[in-house]
Every structure is written in structure tokens, then in C-alpha cells.
Scaffold this motif. Structure first.
Motif, PDB file in Angstrom:
ATOM      1  N   PRO A 146       0.760  -0.960   0.054  1.00 23.04           N
ATOM      2  CA  PRO A 146       0.102  -0.073   0.127  1.00 23.04           C
ATOM      3  C   PRO A 146       0.781   1.404  -0.072  1.00 23.04           C
ATOM      4  O   PRO A 146       0.548   2.309  -0.518  1.00 23.04           O
ATOM      5  CB  PRO A 146      -0.818  -0.050   1.177  1.00 23.04           C
ATOM      6  CG  PRO A 146      -0.455  -1.609   1.743  1.00 23.04           C
ATOM      7  CD  PRO A 146       0.503  -2.225   1.066  1.00 23.04           C
ATOM      8  N   GLY A 261      -2.772  -4.180  10.805  1.00 22.99           N
ATOM      9  CA  GLY A 261      -2.893  -2.818   9.748  1.00 22.99           C
ATOM     10  C   GLY A 261      -2.455  -3.295   8.583  1.00 22.99           C
ATOM     11  O   GLY A 261      -2.170  -2.574   7.566  1.00 22.99           O
ATOM     12  N   SER A 264      -0.216  -7.294   3.671  1.00 21.00           N
ATOM     13  CA  SER A 264       0.832  -8.302   3.181  1.00 21.00           C
ATOM     14  C   SER A 264      -0.248  -9.664   2.938  1.00 21.00           C
ATOM     15  O   SER A 264      -0.914 -10.023   3.633  1.00 21.00           O
ATOM     16  CB  SER A 264       2.075  -8.623   3.753  1.00 21.00           C
ATOM     17  OG  SER A 264       1.735  -9.464   4.811  1.00 21.00           O
ATOM     18  N   PRO A 283     -12.275   0.879   5.981  1.00 24.43           N
ATOM     19  CA  PRO A 283     -11.843   2.182   6.093  1.00 24.43           C
ATOM     20  C   PRO A 283     -12.820   3.509   5.571  1.00 24.43           C
ATOM     21  O   PRO A 283     -12.913   4.485   6.024  1.00 24.43           O
ATOM     22  CB  PRO A 283     -10.606   2.353   5.044  1.00 24.43           C
ATOM     23  CG  PRO A 283     -10.159   1.030   5.049  1.00 24.43           C
ATOM     24  CD  PRO A 283     -11.335   0.218   5.219  1.00 24.43           C
ATOM     25  N   THR A 312      -6.709  -5.129   7.759  1.00 21.70           N
ATOM     26  CA  THR A 312      -6.083  -6.192   6.618  1.00 21.70           C
ATOM     27  C   THR A 312      -7.126  -6.391   5.546  1.00 21.70           C
ATOM     28  O   THR A 312      -8.221  -7.001   5.545  1.00 21.70           O
ATOM     29  CB  THR A 312      -5.593  -7.359   7.238  1.00 21.70           C
ATOM     30  OG1 THR A 312      -5.055  -6.961   8.352  1.00 21.70           O
ATOM     31  CG2 THR A 312      -4.911  -8.541   5.989  1.00 21.70           C
ATOM     32  N   VAL A 318      -7.822  -2.595  -1.265  1.00 25.21           N
ATOM     33  CA  VAL A 318      -7.109  -1.540  -0.734  1.00 25.21           C
ATOM     34  C   VAL A 318      -6.867  -0.392  -1.755  1.00 25.21           C
ATOM     35  O   VAL A 318      -7.004   0.684  -1.719  1.00 25.21           O
ATOM     36  CB  VAL A 318      -5.484  -2.056  -0.387  1.00 25.21           C
ATOM     37  CG1 VAL A 318      -4.626  -1.017  -0.088  1.00 25.21           C
ATOM     38  CG2 VAL A 318      -5.677  -3.156   0.869  1.00 25.21           C
ATOM     39  N   VAL A 321     -10.225   1.681  -1.772  1.00 27.93           N
ATOM     40  CA  VAL A 321     -10.074   2.553  -0.845  1.00 27.93           C
ATOM     41  C   VAL A 321      -9.274   3.525  -1.006  1.00 27.93           C
ATOM     42  O   VAL A 321      -9.468   5.017  -0.842  1.00 27.93           O
ATOM     43  CB  VAL A 321      -9.576   1.589   0.355  1.00 27.93           C
ATOM     44  CG1 VAL A 321      -9.434   2.719   1.428  1.00 27.93           C
ATOM     45  CG2 VAL A 321     -10.938   1.034   1.005  1.00 27.93           C
ATOM     46  N   ALA A 330      -5.920   6.932   3.681  1.00 29.92           N
ATOM     47  CA  ALA A 330      -6.244   5.730   3.940  1.00 29.92           C
ATOM     48  C   ALA A 330      -5.597   5.135   5.160  1.00 29.92           C
ATOM     49  O   ALA A 330      -5.874   4.686   6.078  1.00 29.92           O
ATOM     50  CB  ALA A 330      -6.517   5.042   3.047  1.00 29.92           C
ATOM     51  N   GLY A 358       4.293  -2.722   9.979  1.00 26.28           N
ATOM     52  CA  GLY A 358       5.239  -1.999  10.317  1.00 26.28           C
ATOM     53  C   GLY A 358       4.654  -0.402  10.897  1.00 26.28           C
ATOM     54  O   GLY A 358       4.941  -0.097  11.938  1.00 26.28           O
ATOM     55  N   SER A 401       6.419  -7.433  11.350  1.00 31.09           N
ATOM     56  CA  SER A 401       6.332  -6.761   9.827  1.00 31.09           C
ATOM     57  C   SER A 401       5.571  -7.795   8.968  1.00 31.09           C
ATOM     58  O   SER A 401       5.399  -8.844   9.297  1.00 31.09           O
ATOM     59  CB  SER A 401       7.655  -6.949   9.542  1.00 31.09           C
ATOM     60  OG  SER A 401       7.789  -6.847   8.256  1.00 31.09           O
ATOM     61  N   GLY A 402       4.713  -7.094   8.135  1.00 29.78           N
ATOM     62  CA  GLY A 402       3.772  -7.801   7.361  1.00 29.78           C
ATOM     63  C   GLY A 402       4.075  -9.076   6.804  1.00 29.78           C
ATOM     64  O   GLY A 402       3.155  -9.825   6.807  1.00 29.78           O
TER      65      GLY A 402
HETATM   66  P1  ADP Z   1       3.319  -3.912   6.489  1.00 24.44           P
HETATM   67  O1  ADP Z   1       4.116  -4.170   7.579  1.00 24.44           O
HETATM   68  O2  ADP Z   1       2.512  -5.077   5.884  1.00 24.44           O
HETATM   69  O3  ADP Z   1       3.950  -3.147   5.381  1.00 24.44           O
HETATM   70  P2  ADP Z   1       2.136  -1.518   7.471  1.00 24.44           P
HETATM   71  O4  ADP Z   1       1.229  -1.371   8.818  1.00 24.44           O
HETATM   72  O5  ADP Z   1       3.654  -1.011   7.227  1.00 24.44           O
HETATM   73  O6  ADP Z   1       2.087  -2.976   7.016  1.00 24.44           O
HETATM   74  O7  ADP Z   1       1.438  -0.794   6.185  1.00 24.44           O
HETATM   75  C1  ADP Z   1       0.226  -1.027   5.952  1.00 24.44           C
HETATM   76  C2  ADP Z   1      -0.426   0.506   5.483  1.00 24.44           C
HETATM   77  O8  ADP Z   1      -1.604   0.139   4.840  1.00 24.44           O
HETATM   78  C3  ADP Z   1      -0.840   1.204   6.938  1.00 24.44           C
HETATM   79  O9  ADP Z   1      -0.495   2.426   6.644  1.00 24.44           O
HETATM   80  C4  ADP Z   1      -2.197   0.877   7.129  1.00 24.44           C
HETATM   81  O10 ADP Z   1      -2.941   1.787   7.655  1.00 24.44           O
HETATM   82  C5  ADP Z   1      -2.767   0.909   5.669  1.00 24.44           C
HETATM   83  N1  ADP Z   1      -3.910   0.085   5.135  1.00 24.44           N
HETATM   84  C6  ADP Z   1      -4.284  -1.017   5.973  1.00 24.44           C
HETATM   85  N2  ADP Z   1      -5.618  -1.559   5.631  1.00 24.44           N
HETATM   86  C7  ADP Z   1      -6.118  -0.700   4.810  1.00 24.44           C
HETATM   87  C8  ADP Z   1      -6.973  -0.889   3.865  1.00 24.44           C
HETATM   88  N3  ADP Z   1      -8.144  -1.954   3.916  1.00 24.44           N
HETATM   89  N4  ADP Z   1      -7.202   0.030   2.783  1.00 24.44           N
HETATM   90  C9  ADP Z   1      -6.159   0.970   2.666  1.00 24.44           C
HETATM   91  N5  ADP Z   1      -5.176   1.075   3.545  1.00 24.44           N
HETATM   92  C10 ADP Z   1      -4.924   0.216   4.617  1.00 24.44           C
END
Ligand code: ADP
Length: 418
Positions: A146, A261, A264, A283, A312, A318, A321, A330, A358, A401-402
Motif C-alpha cells: 500500500p 493493519g 501483506s 476504511p 487487513t 486496498v 479504498v 487511508a 510496520g 512486519s507484514g
Molecule cells: P506492512 O508491515 O505489511 O508493510 P504496514 O502497517 O507498514 O504493514 O502498512 C500498511 C498500511 O496500509 C498502513 O498504513 C495501514 O494503515 C494501511 N491499510 C491497512 N488496511 C488498509 C485498507 N483496508 N485500505 C487501505 N489502507 C490500509
């Protein structure tokens, strides 16, 4: 104890990943969330400062990293490490190169290495290209991340637009010939003014060679795994005592909250596999109606059952959104929602937090005002339980981490503390 090793990590899960691998040695590892406001008094041999600067503007990431460096120097550290993700999450406007160059200048060194390989988690580098399992990074699910979609796998190409000095490679054929050969190759590159050297690694044995070749240098950069051999190497050099303390396992109240959140593919599978109570945050609904429905759901849960709240979602969802709300908006909306739910949970007695993502972990830890963690047992490679005092209460928190952990990660984490 005098600090030997000081690391700066670009996000909270990355910092806890590095902390977990260093703590495998049995030596005490302390993780600070953000640059401490007071000078070091009781620092550990291994100190890690977690920033939340992966996607921050460059000037902000650089100035925070330099402040972290000053604190680590004041703690006595002589070897420094710049930790980023094993999937090199970074756009051309990213911070990996700029922070490395700022740290190099501050440490008065002309060269550093880049090694995000983490073979236990399937991250390997060959001929400068990063692989996730058997796929090139750019063909892996990371292409849909994202915030930092990775559409190129070549680390030299990713690094070049982020640096002012030249980028080069120490490939696997060099590394496989051992420490002395690698050292000579790095010296040759330095003579050619190559300041940034990507180093191939496909197995832990490669990482050990790299760590040995670079253990005396002031600055290494990479994922966590290349630092894994350092405690042992420092022990051999007489910088650390031989008999490390045993792992920390304090008793923590069992009320648990899981917040996810991360979007991945691994986290999606982990959320789907979790068989405890679960609630999905949407969201768009959050933006229209706020958080009351989720808060109400949480207030009705038995916290010993470890309820899961998650945003997730699969890549298509995603994207939809993000088109409606904007990517950063978002992300911020979801991070704020999960942070608020973490605070609500804490106020109702939650003392164990399992966080996936993360950025998400960073947001939650900041909301809970956690400033310092001590590292305990590992749940999965690169994901330890950590212990912190939150408003005077003993709490455990794990920040995943994701892409890390197996499908049953949430239950694995709960079982590890039982
Ligand atoms: P990862 O460790 O998998 O990279 P992160 O938390 O670092 O996970 O990043 C994921 C990002 O995506 C966060 O900013 C989170 O708020 C955002 N996010 C989570 N769910 C959604 C969703 N359904 N739509 C849009 N963004 C999202």
C-alpha cells in the motif's frame, strides 16, 4: 554496561526484528521507540533506536537519524547499523540512501554496505537482485504494497537515485570466497570511489562472512539478518563477556488484543487462519461513521479470548479504498483507528498486544506512549515478544512486519507467552 552496537531502524517492526535476532545471543538488547529525550544512563550492550521514518520526507528522516546517532554515540557505541526492511521498501524518493550518506558523513567514513538479505525468511540477494522466496522482489506480492510498492528488484538501480556517490556490487562469487577476499574486493571498490556497495547473500553462511568482513567498520546497513553474527564476533574480539544472561520471561496478565493493519499476503493468511473473535474495519465506513461500531464490538469481547481487530484486506480492496480516500489518508485513518482501539483495550486491562504491520506498530506504540522495550523470546524469525511499562503497567507487545511469521502466527504468539 557500555554500549557496543548502536542501530537506527526506519520502522518499529524492523527494529524489533533486529532486536530479536541480536537477542538470540542471550545478550541484553534494548529497543527505544524514538530518540530518547534524556541522555543515556543505563544503556545495554546492544541499543536500537526505532524511528518511524520509512515514508517520511527525506530531511525529516535524515535529521531524526542524526539525532539517534548522537544518542547512540553518547551511550558509547562504536559500531553503527542502519536497518531497513528485508524487502528494501523504498520508492525513488525514499530514505535508505540519504540516511546512509548522512550517517557516513557524520561517522567520517567513505564506504558502507547494503545487505537486506534474510535467508530464514526467504529474502536473498543474487547479482544485486533481491528475491522473496523464489520470486524476484518486483514479481512478489511486494509489488502491491500500500505505501511502498516495489516494482524493481535490482538494489543498485533502486539505490542510485537515492545517493550522490557511486553504487557498486560485491556479488555472491566474491562473498563465497570468504572474508579476506570480500575485504579486498571492498577495498578495491573504495579505490574506485564506490561508496555504496550492495552485497549478495543467499544463506546465513554468507551473512557470517559479510559480518566478519565488516565488523570493524563504523557503519553497516541492511536488514536484520546480516547483524545476527555480530554478538558472537564481538565476543571473540573480547568486547563482550562470554556468558550472556538468560532470556527474559516476566509474567504478564493474559488479557490480549490483536491489531492488524498490514495488508501483506502473509498477514491476510494469518487473519484468515485466526479462529478467535475477529472484527474487520472498513476504511470507507470509518471515514463516514467513525469508530463507534468497532469500539462497541471490542467492549463486548472477553479479552482473555484475544479478540482481533483488522483492516487487513486484499490488494484490489486496498486499491479501491486508496482511490476514494488517497493512499496516505487511508493509511492514516486506519492507523489512527487501530491506535485508538489499542488505547481503549489498554484502559480495559489489555496487557498483551499483538500488532501486525510496520507502520501500524509504530502508530500503536506511539499512542500507548511506549518509549523503551526489552527483548524476550522469539515467536518466529525476526518477531520477538518485547516487554514494556505502559503507564506503570507491565505489558508485552509483539510487532510483526507484514510478511513475517507462519499462518498460525497469532496463536503462536499467544502460546509462546503461556
Ligand atoms: P506492512 O508491515 O505489511 O508493510 P504496514 O502497517 O507498514 O504493514 O502498512 C500498511 C498500511 O496500509 C498502513 O498504513 C495501514 O494503515 C494501511 N491499510 C491497512 N488496511 C488498509 C485498507 N483496508 N485500505 C487501505 N489502507 C490500509
Amino acid at each position: 554496561m557500555t554500549t557496543i552496537f548502536g542501530a537506527i531502524a526506519d520502522d518499529f517492526t524492523g527494529a524489533s526484528d533486529l532486536a530479536g535476532l541480536l537477542a538470540r545471543s542471550g545478550h541484553q538488547v534494548c529497543l527505544r521507540l524514538g530518540v530518547p529525550s534524556s541522555p543515556p544512563t543505563d544503556s545495554s550492550a546492544f541499543e536500537i533506536i526505532a524511528l518511524k521514518c520509512r515514508t517520511a520526507p527525506v530531511y525529516e528522516a535524515v535529521s531524526e537519524s542524526l539525532a539517534a546517532l548522537d544518542w547512540l554515540k553518547a551511550a558509547g557505541a562504536q559500531h553503527f547499523f542502519w536497518k531497513y526492511c528485508s524487502t528494501f521498501d523504498s520508492t525513488p524518493a525514499g530514505n535508505i540512501g540519504p540516511v546512509a550518506e548522512a550517517l557516513m558523513a557524520a561517522l567520517d567514513t567513505d564506504q558502507t554496505i547494503y545487505c537486506p538479505a534474510f535467508p530464514e525468511n526467504g529474502r536473498s540477494i543474487f547479482m544485486g537482485n533481491l528475491f522473496v522466496g523464489q520470486q524476484l522482489l518486483s514479481e512478489s506480492p511486494m509489488k502491491h504494497h500500500p505505501l511502498t510498492p516495489m516494482t524493481d528488484s535490482n538494489l543498485m538501480r533502486l539505490l542510485a537515485p537515492q545517493t550522490t556517490a557511486k553504487v557498486g556490487l560485491a556479488d555472491r562469487l566474491v562473498v563465497a570466497q570468504g572474508e579476506a577476499h570480500l575485504k579486498a574486493h571492498l577495498a578495491k571498490l573504495q579505490d574506485d570511489d564506490i561508496a555504496h556497495v550492495v552485497v549478495d547473500a543467499v544463506a546465513n553462511a554468507d551473512l557470517e562472512i559479510i559480518a566478519r568482513a565488516y565488523a570493524d567498520a563504523p557503519l553497516m546497513t541492511g536488514g536484520s539478518a546480516v547483524a545476527m553474527a555480530l554478538p558472537h564476533i564481538y565476543q571473540e574480539k573480547g568486547l563482550l563477556p562470554d556468558t550472556p544472561a538468560s532470556a527474559l520471561r516476566p509474567h504478564i496478565d493474559e488479557r490480549t488484543l490483536i491489531l492488524s493493519g498490514s495488508c501483506s499476503e502473509m498477514t491476510q493468511a494469518q487473519v484468515a487462519a485466526y479462529d478467535g473473535p475477529a472484527y474487520q474495519l472498513d476504511p470507507l465506513e470509518l471515514q463516514a461513521d467513525g469508530l463507534a461500531k468497532a469500539q462497541d464490538w471490542l467492549s463486548r469481547q472477553k479479552l482473555a479470548d484475544a479478540p482481533l481487530l483488522y483492516a487487513t484486506a486484499a490488494a484490489e480492496s486496498v486499491q479501491k479504498v486508496q482511490q476514494r480516500l488517497g493512499r496516505d489518508e487511508a493509511g492514516a485513518l486506519v492507523e489512527a483507528a487501530l491506535s485508538q482501539l489499542a488505547e481503549d483495550g489498554f484502559n480495559r486491562g489489555v496487557r498483551r498486544f499483538i500488532i501486525a504491520g510496520g507502520e501500524t506498530s509504530g502508530a500503536v506504540a506511539q499512542r500507548l506512549n511506549i518509549d523503551q522495550l526489552v527483548i524476550g523470546d522469539e515467536i518466529a524469525p525476526g518477531v520477538p515478544w518485547c516487554y514494556a511499562d505502559i503507564a506503570g503497567q507491565h505489558c508485552a507487545i509483539t510487532m510483526k512486519s507484514g510478511n513475517f511469521g507462519q499462518t498460525g502466527f497469532f496463536s503462536d504468539a499467544i502460546n509462546r507467552l503461556s
